[in-house]
Design an enzyme around this catalytic site. Sequence first.
Site, PDB file in Angstrom:
ATOM      1  CD  GLU A   1      -1.859  -2.257   1.418  1.00  0.00           C
ATOM      2  OE1 GLU A   1      -0.712  -2.568   1.769  1.00  0.00           O
ATOM      3  OE2 GLU A   1      -2.768  -3.071   1.285  1.00  0.00           O
TER       4      GLU A   1
ATOM      5  CG  HIS B   1     -10.077  -6.720   8.180  1.00  0.00           C
ATOM      6  ND1 HIS B   1      -9.209  -7.268   9.086  1.00  0.00           N
ATOM      7  CD2 HIS B   1      -9.539  -6.946   6.961  1.00  0.00           C
ATOM      8  CE1 HIS B   1      -8.181  -7.806   8.446  1.00  0.00           C
ATOM      9  NE2 HIS B   1      -8.360  -7.632   7.152  1.00  0.00           N
TER      10      HIS B   1
END
Lengths: 307, 398
Positions: free
Chosen positions: A43, A112
């Site tokens: 990322e 998450h």
Amino acid sequence: MKLDPTVCVFGEDVGHYGGSYKVTKGLADMFGDLRVLDTPIAENSFTGMGVGAGMKGLRPVVEGMNMGFLLLAYNQISNNCGMLHYTSGGQFKIPVVIRGPGGVGRQLGAEHSQRLESYFQSIPGLQMVACSTPYNAKGLMKAAIRSENPVVLFEHVLLYNLKEKIPDEEYVLCLEEAEMVRPGEHVTILTYSRMRYHVMQAAKTLVDKGYDPEVIDIRSLKPFDLHTIGNSIKKTHRVLIVEECMRTGGIGASLRSAIIDNFWDYLDAPIMCLSSQDVPTPYASTLEDATVVQPAQIVAAVEQICQ
Amino acid sequence: MAAAILRRVTHTTAAAAAAATPRVSPLPLLARGISDSTDTITVETSVPFMNHIVDPPSRSVTTTPHELLTFFRDMSVMRRSEIAADSLYKSKLIRGFCHLYDGQEAVAVGMEAAITRRDAIITAYRDHCLYLARGGDLVSAFAELMGRRDGCSRGKGGSMHFYKRDANFFGGHGIVGAQVPLGCGIAFAQRYRKEGTVTFDLYGDGAANQGQLFEALNMAALWKLPVILVCENNHYGMGTAEWKASKSPAYYKRGDYVPGLKVDGMDVLAVKQACKFAKDHALENGPIILEMDTYRYHGHSMSDPGSTYRTRDEIAGIRQERDPIERVKKLILAHDFATAQELKDMEKEIRKQVDDAIAKAKESPMPDASELFTNVYVNDCGLESFGVDRKVLRTVLP
């Protein structure tokens, strides 16, 4: 992507897999592997690459498979994406869109289920929007891609399955505008993303009880649409903010400040803000439900404000 | 003194000459006596190239008297500017961070000689000389260092944020290693648009341990991006020697599956040769790493004396044995392309030019108070918004 060859997509599994939430499904077949780029799990650097490509004239749409993963790219988003236009004295613009699903889902676990809108709020140079319906998702996405500024577009894990009839033709919504969901007279309820649905559910109960709430989906998280919000407050004199991000340092906290600074004289009651609890999202379903704001709490809050 | 500014084309090879864009030299060449011939000569690099998974280029580098004199002049301008910046910092006209490049000039100058202005360069915070090499002028450089309105970033960037978009110089970055993925993104755009150009992505021996570098290198290799990762190895990451920070200080080998070359970064001809080679390689085969073995005479920044973690003998030794400007000077004198006096006069001329630029930069005013709020966003629809409430908090400066 059809209209402008410089628009491209970077992200994990956006190409052949079609995207983990199918947002980019079919695009790789249409536009090829270079324009819909499957990245490795990196990322920090692929967000940096998106910023570099933006500096060189492309318009990348960078996907975080889950918004939470973009914490790894925070340096790139804050220092490079947000600030390069300023530190270069206006020479470089960074027309990137950073998007992905966030929010509390169904027992996805703490890491998450993150809400990053509060983390990115202070970064100068960024714009932030949150979509909540198929209609505004299409319009805001198009507006974000067209914007010359870096835009972070917050989607929600639980909203991808919504179905709605929307126009086939091109339409672009304004990135800085809020959406009037339900006009009313008694109280202004400001919300965004998934909490809009909890608010509307609460609104049904409230209407049965004789209240007339005005519901506004603020959509634009940075900057706030104080024009629409202000007009509403001038009418109702009472404000309830319902959000999914944490109470501490959240969007609601900034919104409350902004309202107090600008519309103090119009308020007849203290501004109430319902946010998620300041806890990591637990796995157990009952605990997870208690982390976020539920319709019953919204009803109780309105009753309290309207006393 | 000749007043005309000479336009000249770098002659690296015949093929490259066709591709190279003309550069305007920053100083007029003294007309009398100095050879500006473009007859080629061949010089051997000081040491052979060390190579990893690729055959190295030849040690024999072609150059011309004109090019050597340009190298001498450009490096001298850089050297003089950095020393002047040191004085300005000590007189508190430059504040904050100031990372000086003296000693490393050969990397900037040699690289520029091998490429065109359509190729891109991105680097970290030791960026003043890269900006000058890319055609940046002295006045805007010093004005930026002093935070004035006529600075290259309008006084809003400072020492670590020099950029020159029209010369494809992408800065100018303060966070160690963060520019490496940016450089790969620029190379991605170059490939996407089939430009036939490359990106030189510079970082230091300290940044070589950043994870994002390996992430970016992996992607560059996967997609054959035309990027050249250049490790300016000056052997110290701030105060930490390379052997204390890196398990493997053979930075040119750390690309693993990516080829690499180790180059004597104090030899401008070796740098030129390696960069030319790397550009051709990157356009054909994707990324390559160049490790430039170089040295900085100053400390990491102006707040670092540079002598607590290395000996003065070491610094003096390098200056004696490997100084890039001295090396070119010796070459010029040995081939009689100019006399010692002529070179001395050139240096005096350069000193004056730098001083004049500083004087002019000092005349530039501070940025207007309204500049605090410009360039935060690209102004779309006439909107300017800063905080969440769209309010601009206008302070009145005393």
